[in-house]
Design a protein around this motif. Structure first.
Motif: not given
Length: 142
Positions: A26, A29-31, A33-34, A36, A39-40, A43, A133
């Protein structure tokens, strides 16, 4: 554009099949997509797919693992989790009653993603969730 050039960027991570690796997947993935807006959701999807791999396949057994792939293009984010197999059947969305304690993970992934695809290869399974997107879940990009 040259035929061998792509605007997509791809990352991969292989994790041992320990429950604590779900939080690592998790964070990873967040790193990536920081910043974006996806991101949440991404994750959460990775958490569900990674946990399913550990709980329901050989990935969670002694010396098991699961592999994550994250591909980003201007049009989409694709998240894939490949398990070690050992179940004999592909993951599928199950419709559980509201009192069930398990079995809702893929339904949630299906609700968050614009498309979910399951591939079977030599007994292992890859679940790929695609987030387009600029498009809301449930709507179509065209």
């Amino acid at each position: 554009m040259h035929e061998y050039t792509s605007t997509a960027r791809v990352w991969g991570l292989t994790c041992p099949g320990f429950p604590e690796e779900v939080s690592r997947a998790r964070r990873w993935t967040r790193d990536i997509l920081r910043g974006s807006p996806l991101a949440d959701d991404a994750a959460l999807i990775v958490s569900e797919l990674s946990a399913n791999a550990i709980l329901h396949t050989a990935s969670g057994r002694h010396s098991g693992s699961f592999h994550l792939a994250l591909a980003i293009s201007p049009q989409m984010v694709a998240l894939s989790v490949t398990d070690d197999g050992g179940t004999g059947q592909a993951p599928k969305v199950e419709h559980q009653d509201q009192d069930a304690e398990h079995g809702r993970g893929l339904s949630m992934v299906n609700a968050l993603a614009h498309r979910v695809v399951v591939h079977d290869s030599d007994g292992a399974h890859t679940v790929t969730a695609e987030l387009f997107t600029g498009v809301r879940p449930g709507s179509h990009p065209c």
